[in-house]
Design a protein around this motif. Structure first.
Motif, PDB file in Angstrom:
ATOM      1  N   ASP A 188      67.175 -31.399  21.502  1.00  0.00           N
ATOM      2  CA  ASP A 188      67.690 -32.041  20.294  1.00  0.00           C
ATOM      3  C   ASP A 188      67.567 -33.549  20.419  1.00  0.00           C
ATOM      4  O   ASP A 188      68.400 -34.183  21.050  1.00  0.00           O
ATOM      5  CB  ASP A 188      69.160 -31.635  20.093  1.00  0.00           C
ATOM      6  N   GLU A 189      66.547 -34.117  19.812  1.00  0.00           N
ATOM      7  CA  GLU A 189      66.300 -35.564  19.881  1.00  0.00           C
ATOM      8  C   GLU A 189      66.435 -36.053  21.316  1.00  0.00           C
ATOM      9  O   GLU A 189      67.070 -37.074  21.594  1.00  0.00           O
ATOM     10  CB  GLU A 189      67.305 -36.320  18.993  1.00  0.00           C
ATOM     11  N   ALA A 190      65.803 -35.322  22.214  1.00  0.00           N
ATOM     12  CA  ALA A 190      66.070 -35.537  23.630  1.00  0.00           C
ATOM     13  C   ALA A 190      65.743 -36.951  24.094  1.00  0.00           C
ATOM     14  O   ALA A 190      66.356 -37.450  25.026  1.00  0.00           O
ATOM     15  CB  ALA A 190      65.290 -34.525  24.457  1.00  0.00           C
ATOM     16  N   PHE A 191      64.789 -37.601  23.445  1.00  0.00           N
ATOM     17  CA  PHE A 191      64.381 -38.912  23.947  1.00  0.00           C
ATOM     18  C   PHE A 191      64.787 -40.047  23.007  1.00  0.00           C
ATOM     19  O   PHE A 191      64.476 -41.209  23.260  1.00  0.00           O
ATOM     20  CB  PHE A 191      62.856 -38.945  24.160  1.00  0.00           C
ATOM     21  N   SER A 192      65.482 -39.736  21.928  1.00  0.00           N
ATOM     22  CA  SER A 192      65.765 -40.758  20.908  1.00  0.00           C
ATOM     23  C   SER A 192      66.695 -41.851  21.403  1.00  0.00           C
ATOM     24  O   SER A 192      66.667 -42.969  20.911  1.00  0.00           O
ATOM     25  CB  SER A 192      66.370 -40.111  19.668  1.00  0.00           C
ATOM     26  N   ALA A 193      67.544 -41.526  22.387  1.00  0.00           N
ATOM     27  CA  ALA A 193      68.509 -42.528  22.841  1.00  0.00           C
ATOM     28  C   ALA A 193      67.931 -43.413  23.950  1.00  0.00           C
ATOM     29  O   ALA A 193      68.618 -44.280  24.458  1.00  0.00           O
ATOM     30  CB  ALA A 193      69.775 -41.835  23.336  1.00  0.00           C
ATOM     31  N   LEU A 194      66.673 -43.181  24.295  1.00  0.00           N
ATOM     32  CA  LEU A 194      66.078 -43.957  25.389  1.00  0.00           C
ATOM     33  C   LEU A 194      65.280 -45.130  24.832  1.00  0.00           C
ATOM     34  O   LEU A 194      64.787 -45.085  23.715  1.00  0.00           O
ATOM     35  CB  LEU A 194      65.157 -43.059  26.219  1.00  0.00           C
ATOM     36  N   ASP A 195      65.139 -46.183  25.640  1.00  0.00           N
ATOM     37  CA  ASP A 195      64.352 -47.302  25.132  1.00  0.00           C
ATOM     38  C   ASP A 195      62.863 -46.943  25.179  1.00  0.00           C
ATOM     39  O   ASP A 195      62.453 -46.037  25.899  1.00  0.00           O
ATOM     40  CB  ASP A 195      64.688 -48.601  25.866  1.00  0.00           C
ATOM     41  N   PRO A 196      62.037 -47.633  24.369  1.00  0.00           N
ATOM     42  CA  PRO A 196      60.673 -47.162  24.094  1.00  0.00           C
ATOM     43  C   PRO A 196      59.825 -46.884  25.336  1.00  0.00           C
ATOM     44  O   PRO A 196      59.118 -45.871  25.383  1.00  0.00           O
ATOM     45  CB  PRO A 196      60.073 -48.307  23.290  1.00  0.00           C
ATOM     46  N   LEU A 197      59.900 -47.760  26.338  1.00  0.00           N
ATOM     47  CA  LEU A 197      59.052 -47.548  27.512  1.00  0.00           C
ATOM     48  C   LEU A 197      59.435 -46.281  28.254  1.00  0.00           C
ATOM     49  O   LEU A 197      58.586 -45.466  28.622  1.00  0.00           O
ATOM     50  CB  LEU A 197      59.159 -48.746  28.455  1.00  0.00           C
ATOM     51  N   ILE A 198      60.765 -46.111  28.459  1.00  0.00           N
ATOM     52  CA  ILE A 198      61.257 -44.924  29.153  1.00  0.00           C
ATOM     53  C   ILE A 198      60.926 -43.678  28.326  1.00  0.00           C
ATOM     54  O   ILE A 198      60.570 -42.635  28.858  1.00  0.00           O
ATOM     55  CB  ILE A 198      62.787 -45.004  29.356  1.00  0.00           C
ATOM     56  N   ARG A 199      61.039 -43.837  27.006  1.00  0.00           N
ATOM     57  CA  ARG A 199      60.776 -42.691  26.136  1.00  0.00           C
ATOM     58  C   ARG A 199      59.343 -42.199  26.318  1.00  0.00           C
ATOM     59  O   ARG A 199      59.081 -41.014  26.473  1.00  0.00           O
ATOM     60  CB  ARG A 199      61.014 -43.081  24.677  1.00  0.00           C
ATOM     61  N   LYS A 200      58.420 -43.168  26.333  1.00  0.00           N
ATOM     62  CA  LYS A 200      57.003 -42.810  26.488  1.00  0.00           C
ATOM     63  C   LYS A 200      56.782 -42.112  27.833  1.00  0.00           C
ATOM     64  O   LYS A 200      56.100 -41.091  27.908  1.00  0.00           O
ATOM     65  CB  LYS A 200      56.160 -44.080  26.417  1.00  0.00           C
ATOM     66  N   GLU A 201      57.427 -42.658  28.865  1.00  0.00           N
ATOM     67  CA  GLU A 201      57.299 -42.076  30.195  1.00  0.00           C
ATOM     68  C   GLU A 201      57.791 -40.627  30.206  1.00  0.00           C
ATOM     69  O   GLU A 201      57.152 -39.736  30.753  1.00  0.00           O
ATOM     70  CB  GLU A 201      58.153 -42.926  31.137  1.00  0.00           C
ATOM     71  N   MET A 202      58.960 -40.437  29.569  1.00  0.00           N
ATOM     72  CA  MET A 202      59.542 -39.095  29.541  1.00  0.00           C
ATOM     73  C   MET A 202      58.652 -38.145  28.751  1.00  0.00           C
ATOM     74  O   MET A 202      58.495 -36.972  29.118  1.00  0.00           O
ATOM     75  CB  MET A 202      60.946 -39.128  28.928  1.00  0.00           C
ATOM     76  N   GLN A 203      58.075 -38.649  27.640  1.00  0.00           N
ATOM     77  CA  GLN A 203      57.174 -37.805  26.846  1.00  0.00           C
ATOM     78  C   GLN A 203      56.001 -37.352  27.702  1.00  0.00           C
ATOM     79  O   GLN A 203      55.656 -36.171  27.734  1.00  0.00           O
ATOM     80  CB  GLN A 203      56.657 -38.587  25.626  1.00  0.00           C
ATOM     81  N   ASP A 204      55.407 -38.310  28.409  1.00  0.00           N
ATOM     82  CA  ASP A 204      54.252 -37.972  29.245  1.00  0.00           C
ATOM     83  C   ASP A 204      54.625 -36.941  30.293  1.00  0.00           C
ATOM     84  O   ASP A 204      53.893 -35.987  30.540  1.00  0.00           O
ATOM     85  CB  ASP A 204      53.698 -39.235  29.929  1.00  0.00           C
ATOM     86  N   GLU A 205      55.795 -37.175  30.916  1.00  0.00           N
ATOM     87  CA  GLU A 205      56.196 -36.258  31.972  1.00  0.00           C
ATOM     88  C   GLU A 205      56.519 -34.874  31.434  1.00  0.00           C
ATOM     89  O   GLU A 205      56.220 -33.867  32.067  1.00  0.00           O
ATOM     90  CB  GLU A 205      57.413 -36.805  32.723  1.00  0.00           C
ATOM     91  N   LEU A 206      57.123 -34.851  30.245  1.00  0.00           N
ATOM     92  CA  LEU A 206      57.433 -33.552  29.652  1.00  0.00           C
ATOM     93  C   LEU A 206      56.141 -32.784  29.384  1.00  0.00           C
ATOM     94  O   LEU A 206      56.062 -31.576  29.638  1.00  0.00           O
ATOM     95  CB  LEU A 206      58.242 -33.739  28.357  1.00  0.00           C
ATOM     96  N   LEU A 207      55.119 -33.513  28.895  1.00  0.00           N
ATOM     97  CA  LEU A 207      53.846 -32.852  28.629  1.00  0.00           C
ATOM     98  C   LEU A 207      53.229 -32.316  29.918  1.00  0.00           C
ATOM     99  O   LEU A 207      52.721 -31.195  29.954  1.00  0.00           O
ATOM    100  CB  LEU A 207      52.876 -33.832  27.946  1.00  0.00           C
ATOM    101  N   GLN A 208      53.309 -33.116  30.976  1.00  0.00           N
ATOM    102  CA  GLN A 208      52.778 -32.654  32.266  1.00  0.00           C
ATOM    103  C   GLN A 208      53.526 -31.419  32.763  1.00  0.00           C
ATOM    104  O   GLN A 208      52.927 -30.449  33.214  1.00  0.00           O
ATOM    105  CB  GLN A 208      52.927 -33.751  33.323  1.00  0.00           C
ATOM    106  N   LEU A 209      54.874 -31.506  32.649  1.00  0.00           N
ATOM    107  CA  LEU A 209      55.715 -30.375  33.065  1.00  0.00           C
ATOM    108  C   LEU A 209      55.346 -29.125  32.286  1.00  0.00           C
ATOM    109  O   LEU A 209      55.230 -28.036  32.840  1.00  0.00           O
ATOM    110  CB  LEU A 209      57.187 -30.697  32.783  1.00  0.00           C
ATOM    111  N   GLN A 210      55.152 -29.318  30.992  1.00  0.00           N
ATOM    112  CA  GLN A 210      54.872 -28.183  30.123  1.00  0.00           C
ATOM    113  C   GLN A 210      53.556 -27.515  30.515  1.00  0.00           C
ATOM    114  O   GLN A 210      53.415 -26.307  30.415  1.00  0.00           O
ATOM    115  CB  GLN A 210      54.870 -28.659  28.668  1.00  0.00           C
ATOM    116  N   GLU A 211      52.574 -28.324  30.978  1.00  0.00           N
ATOM    117  CA  GLU A 211      51.314 -27.763  31.478  1.00  0.00           C
ATOM    118  C   GLU A 211      51.594 -26.719  32.553  1.00  0.00           C
ATOM    119  O   GLU A 211      51.000 -25.661  32.582  1.00  0.00           O
ATOM    120  CB  GLU A 211      50.462 -28.876  32.106  1.00  0.00           C
ATOM    121  N   LYS A 212      52.536 -27.082  33.442  1.00  0.00           N
ATOM    122  CA  LYS A 212      52.845 -26.206  34.566  1.00  0.00           C
ATOM    123  C   LYS A 212      53.771 -25.057  34.164  1.00  0.00           C
ATOM    124  O   LYS A 212      53.560 -23.912  34.507  1.00  0.00           O
ATOM    125  CB  LYS A 212      53.524 -27.020  35.679  1.00  0.00           C
TER     126      LYS A 212
END
Lengths: 276, 397
Positions: free
Chosen positions: B188-212
């Protein structure tokens, strides 16, 4: 404004004389008996334990929980109680306060939990709490005497009535203040209502609940003098004697004893609530 | 089999939800119902399916009903009408015990404001889901440690949540959801409360995690960029209703209605991106001393048909085409005489939308020039890539 006469006074008397005392009298006799046992256990323990040992233990507790300043105050305060020859009265008052507080917590916290969980319960409980806090305590001292006689038991019960509301209110508040999302998280991971209460809501509400307990103790102490009017022993009785004999010194010393106990209990319970 | 199926789900908040449903059937709008009855339509007649392993994003502005929608999937909110199937079982009809079991075994959730338990350590937070199931302490700590490792928080297990930064707290939130081993992640809006740089990082990591991990993810966001980046498919919600479901391409290229079109236009990348963000380093540049033979060889190597010529100070002199270079070799003349000057020059901070038509018309790359110096070149491909990938990705290169 007396367009008609409302015989509330007569009704109340009829209710108390014809119903409350005959019907509930036996029930209150039982309550009285057990309460007396509990109170005397506390009282005799506090009077049995040597003043020096008690002072050292409480000072160490104060030091561990609330720091050096409070420990020093505890030490000096208890020395004061001994030095003005009021140790016994002090312990009697402490016993009444502790038993009344214990009952206030046993009743108040669960009621607070119920009113936090249900708006209906809260709507029902709130006016009762208002009543308990604002009704002059003398008003329920009279039926308390009728039902329980004179002495320490009605004193504890009146103190309980007066001191319970903050325990209920602040438990209710503390649980309601737990953020919605955290409660949702606990539910989303499959908590039962009981797990939610024990693992999430109560721990998070604890500082607020402890603030309520602190208030309960303070109110219980402030009832000491009034309770002594119906025969409770202790520092309150000392103050009362000072008043009736117009002995300013005696009243002052007894009153100061109450203040000392109040400050010690307040600082220690306050520190307990903020600890973590 | 479909992992999640949502069929005809409606949620009305208010005193008489059944009447609200009736009014919806008569075709009244959300506003009309609010005005008439004081009741709020949270979600109206939502239908969608999520495949196993799919990353499904629900996007909408605040008040669009997306948060209500995700909370109905694990029944934090009960639907007024409709059916929601998790692995073929209708969660709406489950009794309390079944519901608790389904939440424990099948559904993990991550919250916008992390919703960690402040009185528990990171490890105790992560093992919470297993703890309420009655899993033995040793085993649940082992699993919790594993999922802490997955999110890169090993070593922090004994910290309290308030000692961690926002990004790390949300990693704890993610680890807590992963620890149960449930197939479905509700975010639920998991990354909305994070600042933009951290948000992007988390998005990338989530995508990588999801691959696995290949979880089935339902992700809520109000940010179209985030939706486009993460989602295999995106559902767009407005006023409680789902207005379009489709892949990111479908949403961008074929908006179902004006609302989606406006939305897509609002975040039009061509207006956001600047020339400097999509330009690339000029592949090869012949300095003035290089002769036409060197230029021709470089063009051949890179497979390009023209090359910019600069002097020692990187000042742009002109463009040399492969034909001109060959001509120069043949006639054995200076390259200078063969330079073309009819390419397009632009400044680094020109918005991309001003360059799209230019890029379509010109046959040469666009030169990005500042103080006469060549900073980079933009070819048609860079513009398209910029539009598709977004600012952050381009900058990351």
């Amino acid at each position: 404004m007396n367009y008609f006469y409302l015989p509330l006074e007569d009704w109340t008397n009829t209710f108390v004389d014809d119903w409350l005392i005959p019907v509930l009298g036996p029930v209150f006799d039982v309550i009285r008996e057990y309460l007396l046992i509990i109170i005397s256990v506390f009282e005799s323990f506090l009077l049995w334990i040597p003043a020096e040992v008690f002072t050292i233990l409480l000072t160490i507790l104060a030091w561990r929980v609330a720091g050096k300043g409070v420990a020093l105050f505890t030490l000096i305060g208890l020395f004061f109680l001994g030095s003005v020859d009021l140790w016994e009265q002090g312990m009697q008052t402490l016993a009444i306060v502790l038993v009344a507080t214990l009952f206030s917590i046993i009743v108040g916290v669960p009621v607070g939990i119920l009113s936090a969980k249900s708006d209906k319960v809260e709507r029902f409980v709130r006016p009762i709490l208002d009543f308990m806090q604002t009704l002059p305590s003398f008003v329920y001292l009279i039926p308390a005497i009728l039902l329980l006689g004179i002495g320490i038991v009605p004193a504890v019960i009146s103190t309980f009535v007066f001191a319970t509301p903050p325990a209920v209110r602040l438990t209710n508040l503390g649980i309601r203040q737990v953020p919605t999302e955290v409660v949702e998280a606990a539910r989303a991971f499959g908590s039962t209502p009981w797990q939610m209460l024990i693992k999430v809501q109560l721990p998070m509400a604890l500082p607020t609940i402890m603030a309520g307990v602190n208030q309960t103790i303070m109110l219980a102490l402030s009832m000491a003098v009034i309770a002594s009017m119906i025969g409770a022993p202790g520092l309150g009785a000392e103050v009362l004697r000072g008043i009736s004999q117009i002995n300013v010194g005696m009243g002052f010393v007894g009153g100061l004893g109450i203040v000392v106990l109040a400050i010690i209990l307040d600082r220690i319970t306050e520190a307990l609530g903020n600890k973590r | 089999m479909k992992k999640i199926e949502v069929k005809g789900v409606t949620k009305i908040f208010g005193s008489d939800p059944a009447k609200g449903v009736e009014l919806l059937k008569q075709g009244l709008s959300k506003d009309e119902i609010l005005e008439k009855t004081g009741m709020t339509v949270g979600v109206r007649d939502a239908n969608f399916e999520v495949d196993e392993g799919e990353f499904f994003v629900i996007m909408g502005l605040s008040g669009s009903g997306k948060s209500t929608m995700i909370r109905m999937i694990n029944r934090l909110i009960d639907p007024t009408v409709g059916e929601i199937y998790i692995d073929g079982e209708n969660i709406v009809e489950m009794d309390k015990e079944q519901l608790i079991q389904t939440r424990r075994k099948k559904l993990g959730m991550v919250f916008q404001r992390f919703a960690l338990f402040p009185h528990r350590t990171v490890l105790q937070n992560v093992e919470y889901g297993l703890e309420v199931q009655g899993v033995a302490k040793e085993e649940r700590e082992k699993k919790a440690m594993e999922s802490l490792e997955v999110v890169g928080l090993k070593g922090y297990e004994h910290s309290k949540p308030d000692q961690l930064s926002g990004g790390m707290q949300q990693r704890v939130g993610l680890a807590r959801a992963l620890a149960n081993g449930s197939d479905i992640l509700l975010m639920d809006e998991a990354f909305s409360a994070l600042d933009p740089l951290i948000r992007k990082e988390m998005q990338d990591e989530l995508l990588q995690l999801q691959e696995k991990l290949k979880k089935t993810i339902v992700f809520i966001t109000h940010d179209l960029d985030e939706a486009l980046k993460l989602g295999d498919r995106i559902a767009i919600m407005k006023d409680g209703a789902i207005v379009q479901i489709g892949t990111p391409e479908e949403i961008l290229t074929d908006p179902a209605n004006e609302y989606v079109a406006n939305f897509v236009q609002d975040v039009d990348r061509s207006k956001v991106l600047l020339a400097s963000q999509v330009m690339r380093k000029p592949d090869v540049v012949t300095t003035w001393k290089d002769g036409p033979r060197v230029a021709a060889r470089k063009m051949e190597e890179k497979g390009i048909s023209s090359i910019f010529v600069v002097d020692k100070d990187k000042k742009l002199k002109g463009l040399l085409t492969i034909d001109a270079a060959l001509q120069a070799i043949k006639e054995n003349r200076w390259v200078e005489d063969f330079l073309v000057q009819d390419y397009h020059v632009t400044s680094p901070d020109t918005p991309l939308d001003e360059l799209i038509t230019v890029a379509a018309e010109t046959k040469y790359p666009i030169a990005v020039v500042e103080d006469e110096k060549l900073l980079g070149i933009i070819v048609r491909v860079s513009i398209l890539a910029g539009l598709a990938l977004g600012k952050e990705e381009m900058n990351g290169q």
